[in-house]
Design a protein around this motif. Structure first.
Motif, PDB file in Angstrom:
ATOM      1  N   SER A  80       0.824  -1.197   0.000  1.00 23.79           N
ATOM      2  CA  SER A  80       0.000   0.000   0.000  1.00 23.79           C
ATOM      3  C   SER A  80       0.865   1.257   0.000  1.00 23.79           C
ATOM      4  N   SER A  81       0.245   2.385  -0.341  1.00 19.91           N
ATOM      5  CA  SER A  81       1.007   3.620  -0.433  1.00 19.91           C
ATOM      6  C   SER A  81       0.115   4.825  -0.162  1.00 19.91           C
ATOM      7  N   PHE A  82       0.764   5.977   0.031  1.00 20.90           N
ATOM      8  CA  PHE A  82       0.071   7.235   0.268  1.00 20.90           C
ATOM      9  C   PHE A  82       0.139   8.099  -0.990  1.00 20.90           C
ATOM     10  N   TYR A  83      -0.898   8.910  -1.177  1.00 16.33           N
ATOM     11  CA  TYR A  83      -0.887   9.833  -2.300  1.00 16.33           C
ATOM     12  C   TYR A  83      -1.602  11.121  -1.904  1.00 16.33           C
ATOM     13  N   LEU A  84      -1.358  12.180  -2.679  1.00 16.45           N
ATOM     14  CA  LEU A  84      -1.957  13.477  -2.412  1.00 16.45           C
ATOM     15  C   LEU A  84      -3.142  13.749  -3.332  1.00 16.45           C
ATOM     16  N   GLN A  85      -4.091  14.490  -2.805  1.00 14.24           N
ATOM     17  CA  GLN A  85      -5.204  15.025  -3.583  1.00 14.24           C
ATOM     18  C   GLN A  85      -5.284  16.515  -3.308  1.00 14.24           C
ATOM     19  N   SER A  86      -5.703  17.293  -4.281  1.00 12.89           N
ATOM     20  CA  SER A  86      -5.965  18.712  -4.041  1.00 12.89           C
ATOM     21  C   SER A  86      -7.434  18.987  -4.314  1.00 12.89           C
ATOM     22  N   ILE A  87      -8.019  19.847  -3.494  1.00 16.15           N
ATOM     23  CA  ILE A  87      -9.425  20.225  -3.652  1.00 16.15           C
ATOM     24  C   ILE A  87      -9.503  21.738  -3.759  1.00 16.15           C
ATOM     25  N   ASP A  88     -10.036  22.231  -4.845  1.00 13.28           N
ATOM     26  CA  ASP A  88     -10.257  23.662  -5.000  1.00 13.28           C
ATOM     27  C   ASP A  88     -11.431  24.053  -4.105  1.00 13.28           C
ATOM     28  N   LEU A  89     -11.188  24.895  -3.111  1.00 13.51           N
ATOM     29  CA  LEU A  89     -12.229  25.226  -2.133  1.00 13.51           C
ATOM     30  C   LEU A  89     -13.360  26.059  -2.737  1.00 13.51           C
ATOM     31  N   LYS A  90     -13.123  26.640  -3.905  1.00 11.08           N
ATOM     32  CA  LYS A  90     -14.169  27.430  -4.557  1.00 11.08           C
ATOM     33  C   LYS A  90     -15.045  26.561  -5.443  1.00 11.08           C
ATOM     34  N   THR A  91     -14.415  25.739  -6.287  1.00  5.87           N
ATOM     35  CA  THR A  91     -15.178  24.918  -7.236  1.00  5.87           C
ATOM     36  C   THR A  91     -15.463  23.514  -6.704  1.00  5.87           C
ATOM     37  N   LYS A  92     -14.765  23.123  -5.654  1.00  4.97           N
ATOM     38  CA  LYS A  92     -14.848  21.778  -5.037  1.00  4.97           C
ATOM     39  C   LYS A  92     -14.304  20.680  -5.969  1.00  4.97           C
ATOM     40  N   LYS A  93     -13.555  21.071  -6.976  1.00  6.97           N
ATOM     41  CA  LYS A  93     -12.967  20.100  -7.894  1.00  6.97           C
ATOM     42  C   LYS A  93     -11.834  19.349  -7.204  1.00  6.97           C
ATOM     43  N   ILE A  94     -11.856  18.006  -7.302  1.00  7.07           N
ATOM     44  CA  ILE A  94     -10.843  17.156  -6.678  1.00  7.07           C
ATOM     45  C   ILE A  94      -9.872  16.662  -7.756  1.00  7.07           C
ATOM     46  N   THR A  95      -8.573  16.832  -7.503  1.00  5.10           N
ATOM     47  CA  THR A  95      -7.545  16.390  -8.438  1.00  5.10           C
ATOM     48  C   THR A  95      -6.636  15.378  -7.762  1.00  5.10           C
ATOM     49  N   ARG A  96      -6.502  14.223  -8.383  1.00  9.69           N
ATOM     50  CA  ARG A  96      -5.604  13.197  -7.868  1.00  9.69           C
ATOM     51  C   ARG A  96      -4.166  13.554  -8.242  1.00  9.69           C
ATOM     52  N   LEU A  97      -3.266  13.607  -7.241  1.00 18.40           N
ATOM     53  CA  LEU A  97      -1.874  13.939  -7.475  1.00 18.40           C
ATOM     54  C   LEU A  97      -1.014  12.686  -7.382  1.00 18.40           C
ATOM     55  N   LYS A  98       0.280  12.829  -7.123  1.00 17.55           N
ATOM     56  CA  LYS A  98       1.199  11.704  -7.183  1.00 17.55           C
ATOM     57  C   LYS A  98       1.217  10.833  -5.934  1.00 17.55           C
ATOM     58  N   ASN A  99       1.618   9.580  -6.139  1.00 18.10           N
ATOM     59  CA  ASN A  99       1.870   8.669  -5.022  1.00 18.10           C
ATOM     60  C   ASN A  99       3.244   8.938  -4.438  1.00 18.10           C
TER      61      ASN A  99
END
Length: 355
Positions: free
Chosen positions: A317-336
């Motif tokens: 298993s591994s960890f990864y980052l996500q970013s969420i635009d607090l205005k649009t609520k769009k979620i973007t999957r980032l790198k592991n």
């Protein structure tokens, strides 16, 4: 090459599904019911396609962060405590990456931060802070044998540790804009350390913990009991305050004064963590699981550290980052992050361009 392999894999999955469906057609009754064995094979193929589409953890490669290398300070970077995959002991070191979780750099090792003395960074809250000029790290070094918490500074240029003093409580380090002065708490007493003269002075007013200076050092964001408050630093006068139903746990608070945002876990909402603004301090901009480590980055974005289970084994298993635009609520999957690293803590964003 990756794109070609992905296309071949997709063709292989489609081929398997087509074969299964052709076979199932021969076995169907007048009611056109797919038998359980065929259905299980279809689901297995679909699951295989999903697993193949997941981003894979990168190979563990890194460089030592060099303060004389201007390239890494051109854009905001993430600083965090982490146990790298190569470490056999459950100890954290200071690392950094770009905002996607890539370009890993080791900022300072456990041995460097401890000056060779057995201990660890800790224990809770804002335990590490980068100076605006990127040269210094302020942190607490816990020595369990002595039950003391040393307030320390690590000079990234000279690779040298300075112990300011030992103390109790959560320090909540705050740098002046010119990186000369370091403000911190010692049992709720605000102290100011001068890097040029090594002098320590006490401030005339007390504030709660955690303690964050902002607005060029004119205001303070702090917590006391069940209340958050914004105060004038010089006079100590409370400008604004708001109350929660439960006593505030300083370890559940993260503040980004540059964005006028804070993160807090509200236990009244069954361990839900929320992002709040200084202007509307009790109206959540975004709510998510309290189990996820998080921080507020630039451009009004929330960053979440998530866990990806693979193959039913914790080693895979591994960890990864996500970013969420607090205005649009769009979620973007980032790198592991590389597989095998763990014990993430104390995320923050630093860089001259960001500050």
């Amino acid at each position: 090459m990756k794109e070609i392999n992905g296309k071949l894999m997709n063709k292989a999955v489609i081929s398997v599904l087509c074969s299964i469906l052709l076979l199932s057609g021969c076995e169907q009754t007048d009611e056109a019911v797919i038998n359980p064995a065929t259905q299980a094979a279809i689901e297995e193929a679909q699951q295989a396609a999903k697993e193949a589409a997941k981003p894979k953890p990168p190979e563990f490669k890194f460089a030592k962060e060099d303060i004389n290398d201007p390239s890494i300070y051109k854009t905001p970077r993430i600083q965090f405590l982490w146990k790298p995959p190569t470490s056999k002991k459950a100890i954290r070191e200071v690392w950094s990456s770009d905002l996607t979780g890539g370009d890993l750099r080791q900022v300072a090792s456990n041995n460097e931060l401890g000056g060779g003395e057995q201990g660890q960074i800790g224990p809770f809250g804002a335990t590490i802070s980068r100076s605006p000029n990127n040269r210094y790290l302020a942190y607490t070094w816990l020595v369990p044998a002595k039950s003391r918490y040393y307030r320390c500074i690590w000079d990234l240029k000279k690779r040298k540790r300075v112990v300011i003093e030992d103390g109790v409580g959560i320090p909540s380090f705050n740098w002046s804009q010119d990186s000369r002065f370091l403000h911190y708490l010692n049992a709720q007493t605000v102290k100011r350390y001068d890097l040029k003269t090594s002098e320590i002075k006490e401030h005339s007013h007390k504030f709660g913990s955690p303690f964050y200076l902002f607005d060029s050092g004119k205001k303070v964001f702090s917590a006391s009991g069940k209340e958050f408050m914004i105060s004038d630093f010089e006079s100590g006068e409370v400008v604004k305050k708001w109350q929660w139903s439960e006593k505030i746990n300083h370890d559940e608070v993260y503040v980004n004064t540059n964005q006028s945002r804070y993160i807090y876990t509200t236990y009244g909402d069954y361990y839900k963590r929320g992002v709040f603004s200084f202007s509307e301090p009790k109206s959540s901009l975004y709510t998510y699981s309290a189990q996820k480590k998080s921080f507020i980055g630039p451009d009004n974005k929330l960053y979440l550290l998530s866990y990806q289970a693979e193959g039913g084994s914790s080693e895979k298993s591994s960890f990864y980052l996500q970013s969420i635009d607090l205005k649009t609520k769009k979620i973007t999957r980032l790198k592991n992050f590389p597989r095998g690293g763990s014990l993430f803590k104390s995320f923050s964003v630093y860089n001259k361009s960001f500050r």
